[in-house]
Design a protein around this motif. Structure first.
Motif, short mmCIF file in Angstrom:
data_model
loop_
_atom_site.label_atom_id
_atom_site.label_comp_id
_atom_site.label_asym_id
_atom_site.label_seq_id
_atom_site.Cartn_x
_atom_site.Cartn_y
_atom_site.Cartn_z
N ASP A 1 0.85 -1.18 0.00
CA ASP A 1 0.00 0.00 0.00
C ASP A 1 0.90 1.25 0.00
OD1 ASP A 1 -1.99 -1.88 0.33
OD2 ASP A 1 -2.25 -1.49 2.48
N ILE A 2 0.33 2.38 -0.38
CA ILE A 2 1.10 3.63 -0.43
C ILE A 2 0.86 4.44 0.86
CG2 ILE A 2 1.50 5.79 -1.67
CD1 ILE A 2 0.54 4.42 -4.22
N PHE A 3 1.95 4.92 1.44
CA PHE A 3 1.91 5.80 2.61
C PHE A 3 2.59 7.12 2.27
CE2 PHE A 3 1.35 1.60 4.24
CZ PHE A 3 0.62 1.71 5.41
N VAL A 4 2.24 8.18 3.03
CA VAL A 4 2.93 9.47 2.92
C VAL A 4 3.67 9.70 4.23
CG1 VAL A 4 2.70 11.98 2.65
CG2 VAL A 4 1.19 10.44 1.38
N SER A 5 4.97 10.05 4.15
CA SER A 5 5.76 10.38 5.33
C SER A 5 6.21 11.83 5.21
CB SER A 5 6.98 9.47 5.43
OG SER A 5 6.57 8.12 5.46
N MET B 1 -3.43 4.91 0.24
CA MET B 1 -4.36 3.98 -0.42
C MET B 1 -3.66 2.65 -0.65
SD MET B 1 -4.65 5.53 -4.26
CE MET B 1 -3.24 5.60 -5.37
N GLY B 2 -4.47 1.62 -0.88
CA GLY B 2 -3.89 0.28 -0.95
C GLY B 2 -4.34 -0.50 -2.16
N ALA B 3 -3.87 -1.75 -2.20
CA ALA B 3 -4.32 -2.69 -3.22
C ALA B 3 -5.81 -2.89 -3.02
CB ALA B 3 -3.55 -4.00 -3.08
N VAL B 4 -6.50 -3.31 -4.08
CA VAL B 4 -7.96 -3.39 -4.05
C VAL B 4 -8.37 -4.86 -4.10
CG1 VAL B 4 -10.07 -2.66 -5.18
CG2 VAL B 4 -8.05 -1.19 -5.24
N LYS B 5 -8.91 -5.33 -3.02
CA LYS B 5 -9.31 -6.75 -2.98
C LYS B 5 -10.58 -6.95 -3.80
CE LYS B 5 -5.72 -7.27 -0.75
NZ LYS B 5 -4.56 -7.55 -1.61
N GLY B 6 -10.86 -8.19 -4.15
CA GLY B 6 -12.05 -8.47 -4.97
C GLY B 6 -11.77 -8.16 -6.42
N ASP B 7 -12.82 -8.06 -7.22
CA ASP B 7 -12.57 -7.85 -8.66
C ASP B 7 -13.06 -6.50 -9.16
OD1 ASP B 7 -15.28 -8.09 -8.85
OD2 ASP B 7 -15.25 -9.58 -10.46
N GLU B 8 -13.27 -5.55 -8.25
CA GLU B 8 -13.74 -4.25 -8.71
C GLU B 8 -12.68 -3.52 -9.55
OE1 GLU B 8 -14.94 -1.50 -5.69
OE2 GLU B 8 -16.33 -0.50 -7.05
N LEU C 1 -4.72 18.59 -2.04
CA LEU C 1 -3.50 19.41 -2.14
C LEU C 1 -2.79 19.59 -0.79
CD1 LEU C 1 -4.25 22.39 -4.57
CD2 LEU C 1 -2.63 20.53 -4.91
N ASP C 2 -3.55 19.74 0.29
CA ASP C 2 -2.94 20.02 1.59
C ASP C 2 -2.69 18.78 2.42
OD1 ASP C 2 -2.89 22.75 1.12
OD2 ASP C 2 -4.96 22.96 1.79
N GLU C 3 -3.50 17.75 2.21
CA GLU C 3 -3.33 16.49 2.93
C GLU C 3 -3.31 15.38 1.87
OE1 GLU C 3 -5.36 17.08 7.19
OE2 GLU C 3 -6.77 17.11 5.53
N PRO C 4 -2.15 15.22 1.21
CA PRO C 4 -2.12 14.41 0.00
C PRO C 4 -2.35 12.91 0.22
CG PRO C 4 0.08 15.20 0.56
CD PRO C 4 -0.86 15.87 1.49
N TRP C 5 -2.47 12.49 1.48
CA TRP C 5 -2.85 11.09 1.73
C TRP C 5 -4.36 10.90 1.55
CZ3 TRP C 5 -0.41 14.41 5.05
CH2 TRP C 5 -1.20 15.01 6.04
N LYS C 6 -5.09 12.01 1.37
CA LYS C 6 -6.53 11.91 1.14
C LYS C 6 -6.81 11.83 -0.35
CE LYS C 6 -8.11 13.82 5.43
NZ LYS C 6 -8.53 15.05 6.14
#
Ligand code: BMA
Length: 338
Positions: free
Chosen positions: A182-186, A201-208, A254-259
């Motif tokens: 998964d991707i993190f911001v430090s 955000m992370g890998a997406v489980k299931g087939d969506e 832009l201000d909280e790029p983990w969102k």
């Protein structure tokens, strides 16, 4: 119309889109732009990063040698398409020989900030972690402390301080061909001490959105737009024939790029051409750099093809944003949508 926040780049490599294109990215018609033999001893040249430099372009290239050692090399180009890559690896200097000692180096990204070009790469230090160095001339590179403990890959800086801090995405990993991610911001005040880690955000489980069901990792330095940071990333699925690497895109706050504000369910480019499907590692498209022209909204993406050669693809900020917004999904097992 979305706007790229940044400089005009009138000499950005460019080709107009084909009349019909289902995907928002289209390939340069003379791909690959760099073959296996990019320098004297290279077995392969891929997963590499370029930036505007002087009146042309410079870059840091991953060249695996004919003994299959992984290292990073400076390269230069007048037009962003035809490259001359050094035969010797980049020259890293630093205060602590413990840190500058080379184990292996690969998958560089280059980020311009405040007069310096920062290189981040996957750096061997008792396992993969994120190396950081800066240069002003692409000749001498000043190496800083590794950003993280092992194991980590795909360290990608944001191109300016956000809320007063440097920010870097990364993908915590394992020692091998990581089957998760998964991707993190430090965040950091000095590019040495990194903390305040936030899940993006992370890998997406299931087939969506199954092309990104195993792991994901950030690609090029994100592009600032008036709607948010435009992130191009890679996503991986495990198949009976091994991992397949495709490209996706997301829009970040832009201000909280983990969102995550929007994230495309469909890929934006995938291994379809022979040079992407055949090579040392088949079925890999792996983006590591994007040039952007604030004047026209044009974007040129550089990506590794089958861990062997380097390709170039084009899009515009509007095409890419329209595409991800029109097939965005609420990735409840991945990032939080805002
Ligand atoms: C990843 C990295 C990339 C490579 C990809 C596909 O783990 O090693 O450099 O492109 O695998 O082999």
């Amino acid at each position: 119309m979305a706007k790229i926040i940044g400089n005009a780049l009138p000499n950005i490599p460019w080709q107009d889109p084909p009349a019909e294109s289902r995907l928002p990215l289209w390939r340069y018609d003379a791909n690959p732009i760099i073959g296996r033999d990019g320098n004297k001893r290279s077995n392969s040249v891929f997963n590499s990063a370029v930036v505007p430099f002087g009146d042309g372009f410079a870059g840091v290239f991953r060249c695996d040698s004919m003994s299959i050692s992984m290292d990073i090399f400076a390269g230069f180009s007048k037009d962003g398409i035809h490259w001359t890559i050094d035969d010797e690896p980049i020259h890293l200097v630093g205060e602590d020989p413990e840190i500058t000692k080379r184990e292996y180096r690969y998958d560089p990204r280059v980020c311009y900030m405040d007069g310096k070009y920062y290189v981040t790469w996957c750096n061997g230090y008792h396992g993969p972690t994120i190396g950081i160095a800066w240069t002003e001339d692409f000749k001498t590179f000043h190496q800083l402390e590794n950003a993280f403990l092992p194991y980590n890959r795909n360290g990608v800086l944001f191109p300016r301080k956000i809320q007063g801090r440097y920010m870097m995405m990364s993908r915590p990993s394992d020692t091998g061909h990581t089957p998760f991610g998964d991707i993190f911001v430090s965040q950091s005040e000095d590019l040495v001490y990194w903390g305040r880690h936030r899940y993006m955000m992370g890998a997406v489980k299931g087939d969506e959105s199954a092309w990104q069901s195993l792991k994901i990792g950030p690609g090029p330095v994100p592009i600032e737009t008036d709607e948010g940071w435009l992130l191009i990333y890679h996503g991986v699925i495990n198949t009976c024939n091994g991992y397949v690497y495709r490209m996706g895109a997301a829009l970040l706050d832009l201000d909280e790029p983990w969102k995550v504000k929007a994230r495309g369910k469909d890929y934006i480019l995938a291994p379809h051409m022979p040079y992407e499907c055949m090579g040392d590692v088949p079925n890999v498209t792996f983006p590591c750099a994007a040039l952007a022209d604030a004047e026209t909204g044009r974007i040129a993406v550089y990506y590794g093809c089958a861990d062997t050669v380097t390709g170039l693809a084009f899009t515009t900020v509007d095409r890419l944003l329209d595409y991800i917004k029109s097939n965005s999904f609420d990735c409840t097992s991945g990032g939080e949508m805002v």
